[in-house]
Structure formats: structure tokens, C-alpha cells
Design a protein around this motif. Sequence first.
Motif, PDB file in Angstrom:
ATOM      1  N   LEU A 140     -38.841 -17.018 -30.452  1.00 54.98           N
ATOM      2  CA  LEU A 140     -37.629 -16.231 -30.319  1.00 54.98           C
ATOM      3  C   LEU A 140     -38.237 -14.621 -30.161  1.00 54.98           C
ATOM      4  CD1 LEU A 140     -35.667 -17.464 -33.618  1.00 54.98           C
ATOM      5  CD2 LEU A 140     -34.501 -17.214 -31.137  1.00 54.98           C
ATOM      6  N   PHE A 141     -37.784 -14.081 -29.252  1.00 53.22           N
ATOM      7  CA  PHE A 141     -38.623 -13.091 -28.719  1.00 53.22           C
ATOM      8  C   PHE A 141     -38.274 -11.907 -29.653  1.00 53.22           C
ATOM      9  CE2 PHE A 141     -38.177  -8.818 -26.718  1.00 53.22           C
ATOM     10  CZ  PHE A 141     -39.541  -8.728 -26.232  1.00 53.22           C
ATOM     11  N   ASN A 142     -39.328 -11.085 -30.119  1.00 46.87           N
ATOM     12  CA  ASN A 142     -39.475  -9.970 -31.294  1.00 46.87           C
ATOM     13  C   ASN A 142     -39.561 -10.472 -32.714  1.00 46.87           C
ATOM     14  OD1 ASN A 142     -39.533  -7.168 -31.708  1.00 46.87           O
ATOM     15  ND2 ASN A 142     -37.397  -7.488 -32.235  1.00 46.87           N
ATOM     16  N   TYR A 143     -39.549 -11.859 -32.819  1.00 50.04           N
ATOM     17  CA  TYR A 143     -39.554 -12.402 -34.168  1.00 50.04           C
ATOM     18  C   TYR A 143     -40.616 -11.650 -34.902  1.00 50.04           C
ATOM     19  CZ  TYR A 143     -40.335 -15.737 -38.005  1.00 50.04           C
ATOM     20  OH  TYR A 143     -40.455 -16.378 -39.232  1.00 50.04           O
ATOM     21  N   THR A 153     -32.212  -7.591 -44.504  1.00 50.93           N
ATOM     22  CA  THR A 153     -30.949  -7.526 -44.511  1.00 50.93           C
ATOM     23  C   THR A 153     -30.118  -8.832 -44.676  1.00 50.93           C
ATOM     24  OG1 THR A 153     -31.244  -7.876 -41.992  1.00 50.93           O
ATOM     25  CG2 THR A 153     -31.267  -5.668 -42.791  1.00 50.93           C
ATOM     26  N   LYS A 154     -30.814  -9.964 -44.720  1.00 48.05           N
ATOM     27  CA  LYS A 154     -30.398 -11.241 -44.575  1.00 48.05           C
ATOM     28  C   LYS A 154     -29.370 -11.551 -43.381  1.00 48.05           C
ATOM     29  CE  LYS A 154     -31.307 -12.898 -49.047  1.00 48.05           C
ATOM     30  NZ  LYS A 154     -32.626 -12.099 -49.035  1.00 48.05           N
ATOM     31  N   CYS A 155     -29.659 -10.800 -42.254  1.00 51.36           N
ATOM     32  CA  CYS A 155     -28.900 -10.808 -41.128  1.00 51.36           C
ATOM     33  C   CYS A 155     -30.018 -10.953 -39.878  1.00 51.36           C
ATOM     34  CB  CYS A 155     -27.968  -9.637 -41.150  1.00 51.36           C
ATOM     35  SG  CYS A 155     -27.194  -9.619 -39.583  1.00 51.36           S
ATOM     36  N   ALA A 156     -29.587 -11.789 -38.834  1.00 47.68           N
ATOM     37  CA  ALA A 156     -30.552 -11.616 -37.464  1.00 47.68           C
ATOM     38  C   ALA A 156     -29.199 -11.487 -36.628  1.00 47.68           C
ATOM     39  CB  ALA A 156     -30.963 -12.797 -37.436  1.00 47.68           C
ATOM     40  N   ARG A 167     -33.830  -2.796 -26.196  1.00 43.71           N
ATOM     41  CA  ARG A 167     -32.833  -1.474 -26.181  1.00 43.71           C
ATOM     42  C   ARG A 167     -32.300  -1.517 -27.468  1.00 43.71           C
ATOM     43  NH1 ARG A 167     -30.243  -1.032 -20.348  1.00 43.71           N
ATOM     44  NH2 ARG A 167     -29.274   0.766 -21.324  1.00 43.71           N
ATOM     45  N   MET A 168     -31.715  -2.651 -28.263  1.00 44.39           N
ATOM     46  CA  MET A 168     -31.230  -2.546 -29.671  1.00 44.39           C
ATOM     47  C   MET A 168     -32.320  -1.959 -30.659  1.00 44.39           C
ATOM     48  SD  MET A 168     -28.690  -5.666 -29.700  1.00 44.39           S
ATOM     49  CE  MET A 168     -27.895  -5.166 -31.277  1.00 44.39           C
ATOM     50  N   TYR A 169     -33.509  -2.430 -30.434  1.00 46.94           N
ATOM     51  CA  TYR A 169     -34.661  -1.904 -31.488  1.00 46.94           C
ATOM     52  C   TYR A 169     -34.853  -0.613 -31.349  1.00 46.94           C
ATOM     53  CZ  TYR A 169     -39.135  -2.774 -33.570  1.00 46.94           C
ATOM     54  OH  TYR A 169     -40.440  -2.584 -34.667  1.00 46.94           O
ATOM     55  N   SER A 170     -34.745  -0.061 -29.969  1.00 46.48           N
ATOM     56  CA  SER A 170     -34.875   1.466 -29.923  1.00 46.48           C
ATOM     57  C   SER A 170     -33.735   2.156 -30.223  1.00 46.48           C
ATOM     58  CB  SER A 170     -35.496   1.630 -28.248  1.00 46.48           C
ATOM     59  OG  SER A 170     -34.178   1.572 -27.536  1.00 46.48           O
ATOM     60  N   SER A 171     -32.611   1.820 -30.560  1.00 47.81           N
ATOM     61  CA  SER A 171     -31.386   2.295 -31.002  1.00 47.81           C
ATOM     62  C   SER A 171     -31.484   2.266 -32.739  1.00 47.81           C
ATOM     63  CB  SER A 171     -30.320   1.690 -30.603  1.00 47.81           C
ATOM     64  OG  SER A 171     -30.305   1.664 -29.505  1.00 47.81           O
ATOM     65  N   GLY A 172     -32.697   1.620 -33.241  1.00 50.91           N
ATOM     66  CA  GLY A 172     -32.522   1.492 -34.721  1.00 50.91           C
ATOM     67  C   GLY A 172     -32.281   0.226 -35.191  1.00 50.91           C
ATOM     68  N   ARG A 174     -33.272  -3.070 -36.089  1.00 46.94           N
ATOM     69  CA  ARG A 174     -34.550  -3.860 -36.001  1.00 46.94           C
ATOM     70  C   ARG A 174     -34.553  -5.267 -36.286  1.00 46.94           C
ATOM     71  NH1 ARG A 174     -38.550   0.473 -35.473  1.00 46.94           N
ATOM     72  NH2 ARG A 174     -37.392   2.105 -34.009  1.00 46.94           N
ATOM     73  N   ASN A 175     -33.229  -5.701 -36.675  1.00 47.46           N
ATOM     74  CA  ASN A 175     -33.377  -6.964 -37.000  1.00 47.46           C
ATOM     75  C   ASN A 175     -32.760  -7.906 -35.781  1.00 47.46           C
ATOM     76  OD1 ASN A 175     -31.010  -5.827 -37.398  1.00 47.46           O
ATOM     77  ND2 ASN A 175     -30.003  -7.446 -38.822  1.00 47.46           N
ATOM     78  N   VAL A 176     -33.359  -7.519 -34.689  1.00 47.73           N
ATOM     79  CA  VAL A 176     -32.837  -8.200 -33.413  1.00 47.73           C
ATOM     80  C   VAL A 176     -33.727  -9.235 -32.817  1.00 47.73           C
ATOM     81  CG1 VAL A 176     -33.593  -6.493 -31.836  1.00 47.73           C
ATOM     82  CG2 VAL A 176     -31.670  -7.922 -31.198  1.00 47.73           C
ATOM     83  N   LEU A 177     -33.171 -10.343 -32.232  1.00 51.56           N
ATOM     84  CA  LEU A 177     -34.341 -11.462 -31.491  1.00 51.56           C
ATOM     85  C   LEU A 177     -33.321 -11.807 -30.301  1.00 51.56           C
ATOM     86  CD1 LEU A 177     -34.387 -13.814 -34.740  1.00 51.56           C
ATOM     87  CD2 LEU A 177     -36.326 -12.407 -33.930  1.00 51.56           C
TER      88      LEU A 177
END
Length: 197
Positions: A140-143, A153-156, A167-172, A174-177
Motif C-alpha cells: 500500500l503506497f505510503n504505508y 486515528t483508527k482510520c485509514a 497531495r492529501m498528505y501535504s494538506s495535513g 497523514r493517515n492516507v494510503l
Amino acid sequence: TTKQDSKFKLEYEIMDFTTKILQNNLSSKEGVKAKEYLEQRNINDEIIKDFKIGLALNESTYLYNVLTKKGYDINKLDELGLITKDGIRGYDKFVNRIMIPICNLEGSVVGYTGRIFNNEDSAKYINTKETSIYKKGNILFNYHNAKNYIRETKCAILVEGNMDAIRMYSSGIRNVLALMGTAMTKEQVGILKKLRV
């Protein structure tokens, strides 16, 4: 190191060395336009560093020359999807593209997504083919960046492509895959289950 890592020590070493070259390219004068492209998309130096983003130069044998000079075998470079072999010579698989490393679950680089930034090529993205160290359905990319945030966060948040995740990671967020454009596999579901999401 796991048994898997020691078996593929050379492969990981080549990918690590290649990533450093690509990162240097982005910081050089040849990287100015690519840097501007990233900045326009709110991808700043910190994000570039977090994702080890680099640049494949606009030369068809640049990586081939650097890597073979370093002593790496042409067949191994072809097998890793870095070059395309043509008889005894090789040509770079990625030319004039922003290079986004794909890391395994431990954070070692195993492949790349190369993205155009000046619309000269018809293929927007080129991805590394599956290799001995890169199996798309097991990653999973960015795992490696996101796992602690996901546990907290108990949330992915799952998105389709690498650039969406960056782009989501750069918007803060951080729990994005990212699934890298494939249907979700049972291996990827297993990875998420281990995070107790």
C-alpha cells in the motif's frame, strides 16, 4: 533485517542508490522546472523529502551510465525495471519524469511511478513492472509514513493513486494510503487488519 531483505540485499542497494541519484537530479539546475511543477501542486521541500521524490533527466542513457559505471550488472538493472536492455546496451526506462518512489511496508524503495510534468509524453504515468522485490498487490503506497497515524486515528483513508496520497498528505491528512490504481487484494486487506483499523 528479515530473511527476505538479506536475500535481496543487492536489489535494495541498487534501488536505494538510484533513489539518491534521482533526488540529486531534482535539486540540480535540471530540476528547476520539475520543482516548479511540484510547488504549483503545493508539494514543498518537506513533502519532497518525506516521499524521496526525484527526477529522471531528459537523457535516454543517464541512469544506465551512472549505474553500470558503479558496477551494477545490466541484467539486474533490466530485471528491476530501471533500464530496457537492447543487446549489450541499455536505455533508461524513465526519462524526463518526476520520480515517486514506491516503498515496501518497511520503507525500502522497491519501484517507481514516473510522472510527466511538461506534457511531452502521451503516457501520464509509467510504473515499475513487477519484480523480485516489487509485487503491487502486497503493497500500500505510503504505508511506512502513514501506519502510526492510522493506529492513532483508527482510520485509514484509501485513494487510487500515489499523487492523490501525496497531495492529501501535504494538506495535513497523514493517515492516507494509495492502491496505485489496482483493485484491492486480500494481502492489502490483511495489511490493514494488522493495523486494527
